[in-house]
Design a protein around this motif. Structure first.
Motif, PDB file in Angstrom:
ATOM      1  N   PRO A  93       0.806  -1.229   0.000  1.00  0.00           N
ATOM      2  CA  PRO A  93       0.000   0.000   0.000  1.00  0.00           C
ATOM      3  C   PRO A  93       0.836   1.274   0.000  1.00  0.00           C
ATOM      4  CG  PRO A  93      -0.898  -1.599   1.548  1.00  0.00           C
ATOM      5  CD  PRO A  93       0.422  -2.140   1.095  1.00  0.00           C
ATOM      6  N   LEU A  94       1.952   1.285   0.730  1.00  0.00           N
ATOM      7  CA  LEU A  94       2.801   2.477   0.743  1.00  0.00           C
ATOM      8  C   LEU A  94       3.467   2.679  -0.611  1.00  0.00           C
ATOM      9  CD1 LEU A  94       3.890   4.781   2.474  1.00  0.00           C
ATOM     10  CD2 LEU A  94       5.805   3.295   3.107  1.00  0.00           C
ATOM     11  N   LEU A  95       3.902   1.579  -1.228  1.00  0.00           N
ATOM     12  CA  LEU A  95       4.500   1.690  -2.554  1.00  0.00           C
ATOM     13  C   LEU A  95       3.486   2.228  -3.553  1.00  0.00           C
ATOM     14  CD1 LEU A  95       7.067   1.039  -4.285  1.00  0.00           C
ATOM     15  CD2 LEU A  95       5.947  -1.132  -4.842  1.00  0.00           C
ATOM     16  N   ALA A  96       2.279   1.692  -3.531  1.00  0.00           N
ATOM     17  CA  ALA A  96       1.237   2.151  -4.455  1.00  0.00           C
ATOM     18  C   ALA A  96       0.940   3.632  -4.234  1.00  0.00           C
ATOM     19  CB  ALA A  96      -0.026   1.311  -4.274  1.00  0.00           C
ATOM     20  N   ALA A  97       0.878   4.046  -2.971  1.00  0.00           N
ATOM     21  CA  ALA A  97       0.610   5.454  -2.678  1.00  0.00           C
ATOM     22  C   ALA A  97       1.710   6.354  -3.226  1.00  0.00           C
ATOM     23  CB  ALA A  97       0.462   5.648  -1.171  1.00  0.00           C
ATOM     24  N   SER A  98       2.951   5.879  -3.150  1.00  0.00           N
ATOM     25  CA  SER A  98       4.061   6.684  -3.674  1.00  0.00           C
ATOM     26  C   SER A  98       3.979   6.812  -5.184  1.00  0.00           C
ATOM     27  CB  SER A  98       5.396   6.071  -3.258  1.00  0.00           C
ATOM     28  OG  SER A  98       5.676   4.895  -3.986  1.00  0.00           O
ATOM     29  N   PHE A  99       3.348   5.826  -5.845  1.00  0.00           N
ATOM     30  CA  PHE A  99       3.147   5.880  -7.291  1.00  0.00           C
ATOM     31  C   PHE A  99       1.886   6.654  -7.668  1.00  0.00           C
ATOM     32  CE2 PHE A  99       5.311   1.456  -7.625  1.00  0.00           C
ATOM     33  CZ  PHE A  99       6.563   2.042  -7.648  1.00  0.00           C
ATOM     34  N   GLY A 100       1.032   6.926  -6.672  1.00  0.00           N
ATOM     35  CA  GLY A 100      -0.233   7.603  -6.949  1.00  0.00           C
ATOM     36  C   GLY A 100      -1.260   6.707  -7.612  1.00  0.00           C
ATOM     37  N   VAL A 101      -1.203   5.399  -7.287  1.00  0.00           N
ATOM     38  CA  VAL A 101      -2.157   4.448  -7.867  1.00  0.00           C
ATOM     39  C   VAL A 101      -2.845   3.690  -6.724  1.00  0.00           C
ATOM     40  CG1 VAL A 101      -0.804   4.196  -9.971  1.00  0.00           C
ATOM     41  CG2 VAL A 101      -0.437   2.607  -8.082  1.00  0.00           C
ATOM     42  N   PRO A 102      -4.017   3.105  -6.980  1.00  0.00           N
ATOM     43  CA  PRO A 102      -4.707   2.369  -5.919  1.00  0.00           C
ATOM     44  C   PRO A 102      -3.915   1.142  -5.476  1.00  0.00           C
ATOM     45  CG  PRO A 102      -6.191   2.856  -7.752  1.00  0.00           C
ATOM     46  CD  PRO A 102      -4.809   3.178  -8.222  1.00  0.00           C
ATOM     47  N   ALA A 103      -4.008   0.829  -4.202  1.00  0.00           N
ATOM     48  CA  ALA A 103      -3.339  -0.361  -3.671  1.00  0.00           C
ATOM     49  C   ALA A 103      -4.221  -1.583  -3.866  1.00  0.00           C
ATOM     50  CB  ALA A 103      -3.044  -0.180  -2.191  1.00  0.00           C
ATOM     51  N   PRO A 104      -3.648  -2.743  -4.142  1.00  0.00           N
ATOM     52  CA  PRO A 104      -4.444  -3.970  -4.209  1.00  0.00           C
ATOM     53  C   PRO A 104      -5.085  -4.270  -2.859  1.00  0.00           C
ATOM     54  CG  PRO A 104      -2.212  -4.302  -5.069  1.00  0.00           C
ATOM     55  CD  PRO A 104      -2.212  -2.985  -4.383  1.00  0.00           C
ATOM     56  N   GLU A 105      -6.210  -4.937  -2.895  1.00  0.00           N
ATOM     57  CA  GLU A 105      -6.869  -5.337  -1.658  1.00  0.00           C
ATOM     58  C   GLU A 105      -6.029  -6.396  -0.948  1.00  0.00           C
ATOM     59  OE1 GLU A 105      -9.634  -4.205  -0.162  1.00  0.00           O
ATOM     60  OE2 GLU A 105      -9.641  -2.616  -1.692  1.00  0.00           O
ATOM     61  N   PRO A 106      -5.923  -6.312   0.388  1.00  0.00           N
ATOM     62  CA  PRO A 106      -5.170  -7.337   1.106  1.00  0.00           C
ATOM     63  C   PRO A 106      -5.813  -8.709   0.960  1.00  0.00           C
ATOM     64  CG  PRO A 106      -5.980  -5.630   2.611  1.00  0.00           C
ATOM     65  CD  PRO A 106      -6.473  -5.291   1.250  1.00  0.00           C
ATOM     66  N   VAL A 107      -4.968  -9.731   0.868  1.00  0.00           N
ATOM     67  CA  VAL A 107      -5.445 -11.109   0.762  1.00  0.00           C
ATOM     68  C   VAL A 107      -4.668 -11.964   1.757  1.00  0.00           C
ATOM     69  CG1 VAL A 107      -6.111 -10.886  -1.659  1.00  0.00           C
ATOM     70  CG2 VAL A 107      -3.800 -11.645  -1.084  1.00  0.00           C
ATOM     71  N   SER A 108      -5.206 -13.134   2.033  1.00  0.00           N
ATOM     72  CA  SER A 108      -4.517 -14.059   2.929  1.00  0.00           C
ATOM     73  C   SER A 108      -3.530 -14.903   2.132  1.00  0.00           C
ATOM     74  CB  SER A 108      -5.522 -14.951   3.645  1.00  0.00           C
ATOM     75  OG  SER A 108      -6.269 -15.696   2.698  1.00  0.00           O
ATOM     76  N   GLY A 109      -2.780 -15.729   2.839  1.00  0.00           N
ATOM     77  CA  GLY A 109      -1.843 -16.622   2.174  1.00  0.00           C
ATOM     78  C   GLY A 109      -0.444 -16.048   2.130  1.00  0.00           C
ATOM     79  N   ARG A 110       0.506 -16.949   1.931  1.00  0.00           N
ATOM     80  CA  ARG A 110       1.920 -16.569   1.895  1.00  0.00           C
ATOM     81  C   ARG A 110       2.700 -17.610   1.132  1.00  0.00           C
ATOM     82  NH1 ARG A 110       5.848 -18.650   5.849  1.00  0.00           N
ATOM     83  NH2 ARG A 110       7.866 -17.724   5.343  1.00  0.00           N
ATOM     84  N   GLN A 111       3.627 -17.164   0.298  1.00  0.00           N
ATOM     85  CA  GLN A 111       4.584 -18.074  -0.313  1.00  0.00           C
ATOM     86  C   GLN A 111       5.565 -18.521   0.772  1.00  0.00           C
ATOM     87  OE1 GLN A 111       4.525 -19.239  -3.331  1.00  0.00           O
ATOM     88  NE2 GLN A 111       3.041 -17.896  -4.318  1.00  0.00           N
ATOM     89  N   ALA A 112       5.715 -19.825   0.979  1.00  0.00           N
ATOM     90  CA  ALA A 112       6.517 -20.320   2.100  1.00  0.00           C
ATOM     91  C   ALA A 112       7.971 -19.877   2.011  1.00  0.00           C
ATOM     92  CB  ALA A 112       6.445 -21.842   2.160  1.00  0.00           C
ATOM     93  N   TRP A 113       8.472 -19.666   0.794  1.00  0.00           N
ATOM     94  CA  TRP A 113       9.864 -19.244   0.625  1.00  0.00           C
ATOM     95  C   TRP A 113      10.055 -17.749   0.853  1.00  0.00           C
ATOM     96  CZ3 TRP A 113      10.004 -15.493  -2.977  1.00  0.00           C
ATOM     97  CH2 TRP A 113       9.011 -15.499  -3.970  1.00  0.00           C
ATOM     98  N   ALA A 114       8.958 -16.993   0.849  1.00  0.00           N
ATOM     99  CA  ALA A 114       9.039 -15.531   0.965  1.00  0.00           C
ATOM    100  C   ALA A 114       9.129 -15.164   2.438  1.00  0.00           C
ATOM    101  CB  ALA A 114       7.826 -14.878   0.307  1.00  0.00           C
ATOM    102  N   ARG A 115      10.340 -15.145   2.960  1.00  0.00           N
ATOM    103  CA  ARG A 115      10.575 -15.009   4.398  1.00  0.00           C
ATOM    104  C   ARG A 115      11.468 -13.842   4.763  1.00  0.00           C
ATOM    105  NH1 ARG A 115      14.096 -20.366   5.761  1.00  0.00           N
ATOM    106  NH2 ARG A 115      14.173 -19.330   7.783  1.00  0.00           N
ATOM    107  N   GLY A 116      12.012 -13.128   3.782  1.00  0.00           N
ATOM    108  CA  GLY A 116      12.948 -12.055   4.079  1.00  0.00           C
ATOM    109  C   GLY A 116      14.308 -12.598   4.495  1.00  0.00           C
ATOM    110  N   ALA A 117      15.205 -11.709   4.849  1.00  0.00           N
ATOM    111  CA  ALA A 117      16.572 -12.101   5.195  1.00  0.00           C
ATOM    112  C   ALA A 117      17.119 -11.192   6.288  1.00  0.00           C
ATOM    113  CB  ALA A 117      17.471 -12.023   3.959  1.00  0.00           C
ATOM    114  N   THR A 118      18.062 -11.729   7.042  1.00  0.00           N
ATOM    115  CA  THR A 118      18.732 -10.953   8.085  1.00  0.00           C
ATOM    116  C   THR A 118      20.006 -10.322   7.536  1.00  0.00           C
ATOM    117  OG1 THR A 118      20.113 -12.793   8.846  1.00  0.00           O
ATOM    118  CG2 THR A 118      17.915 -12.598   9.823  1.00  0.00           C
ATOM    119  N   GLN A 119      20.527  -9.327   8.250  1.00  0.00           N
ATOM    120  CA  GLN A 119      21.748  -8.647   7.797  1.00  0.00           C
ATOM    121  C   GLN A 119      22.772  -8.517   8.912  1.00  0.00           C
ATOM    122  OE1 GLN A 119      21.486  -4.997   9.299  1.00  0.00           O
ATOM    123  NE2 GLN A 119      19.949  -4.188   7.894  1.00  0.00           N
ATOM    124  N   GLN A 120      22.705  -9.391   9.898  1.00  0.00           N
ATOM    125  CA  GLN A 120      23.658  -9.300  11.009  1.00  0.00           C
ATOM    126  C   GLN A 120      25.105  -9.467  10.556  1.00  0.00           C
ATOM    127  OE1 GLN A 120      20.731 -10.790  11.252  1.00  0.00           O
ATOM    128  NE2 GLN A 120      19.846 -10.515  13.293  1.00  0.00           N
TER     129      GLN A 120
END
Length: 293
Positions: A240-267
């Motif tokens: 939603p913040l990215l869409a707002a910065s582009f001046g376009v509507p944000a997609p509606e939130p949905v449930s679910g998650r890609q199991a591999w989409a977990r982010g990463a640490t930087q320690q």
């Protein structure tokens, strides 16, 4: 230090080149086009026109440059063609490492990605294996990343920078990029990603911070290092913040998650002294560095 910068006119390379020059290094940069060669020369570096898929041409260029280190910032993303980018990771890296061997160079800093880790809970650190069991088409991407990293590791010292999702000028996540076009409903927009506001977690990185990390990594020990900002987040938070910065509507939130989409640490990167100047996408998506530097 003499540095051979492969991919000097890409999103990271074009910012990295002046940083290396300002730090007092002697740089030879590559581009596939005459316009790219001219741009490199205008920045004050030596330039060579060569395609990384041309093994003999790349070997000749690298041997002639006599570098102390090879900087691998090659990508092929302009056409949103995963196969083309994978081919560059496979063959381009192979040719670059073979050329480094021919030139007697045993040190490389290479661009990789931080979203190829195996599924799991919580952000991944560098001890987590890559997602070798991934279904297609993700499996092809992971295989290409694995090939890049294993090939780079044939040199005595290979620092592999696993970047977060790049945003900022010249990236897909820029106001004039394909993600903005897709969010605006442009049916011709093409990119390798998703605009679903689900619970999949991503780690982002401003493109200038990616370049700064490459400079810092010149004297790091070998091995993979996650280079990401401080705040992994679900798509339903950042989109939603990215869409707002582009001046376009944000997609509606949905449930679910890609199991591999977990982010990463930087320690690990932080333990070596690196800190992102853009510490979070929350300010990065709305600050002046989002559109210019």
């Amino acid at each position: 230090m003499r540095i051979f910068l492969a991919g000097a006119t890409g999103a990271v390379g074009r910012l990295l080149l002046p940083m290396l020059l300002d730090a007092g290094h002697e740089v030879t940069g590559t581009s596939r086009t005459p316009a790219g060669v001219a741009r490199i020369q205008q920045q004050g570096a030596a330039a060579v026109a060569v395609d990384a898929l041309d093994a003999e041409g790349l070997r000749h260029a690298l041997v002639a440059a006599e570098p102390d280190l090879v900087m691998h910032q090659l990508t092929d993303l302009s056409g949103a063609d995963g196969a083309a980018n994978g081919r560059l990771r496979h063959l381009g890296t192979r040719h670059l490492v073979d050329a480094a061997h021919a030139a007697g160079v045993q040190r490389i800093v290479a661009q990789s990605i931080s979203w190829a880790y195996a599924p799991g809970e919580g952000p991944a650190d560098e001890s987590v294996p890559l997602d070798h069991r991934a279904d297609q088409p993700r499996g092809q991407m992971v295989a290409a990343v694995n090939a890049l990293e294993e090939t780079a590791a044939e040199l005595s010292t290979a620092v592999v920078l696993r970047y977060g999702i790049l945003y900022g000028p010249g990236t897909w996540y820029a106001p004039d990029g394909p993600v903005a076009a897709a969010l605006s409903g442009d049916p011709t927009a093409r990119f390798l990603g998703s605009v679903e506001a689900d619970r999949s977690v991503s780690s982002f990185l401003h493109v200038a911070d990616a370049a700064r990390a490459a400079v810092a990594a010149l004297d790091w020990p070998g091995g993979p290092v996650n280079i990401v900002d401080d705040e992994p987040a679900e798509a339903r938070e950042w989109l939603p913040l990215l869409a707002a910065s582009f001046g376009v509507p944000a997609p509606e939130p949905v449930s679910g998650r890609q199991a591999w989409a977990r982010g990463a640490t930087q320690q690990l990167a932080r333990s070596r002294g690196w800190r992102p100047e853009h510490s979070t996408w929350r300010t990065g998506f709305t600050g002046p560095g989002f559109t210019d530097l």
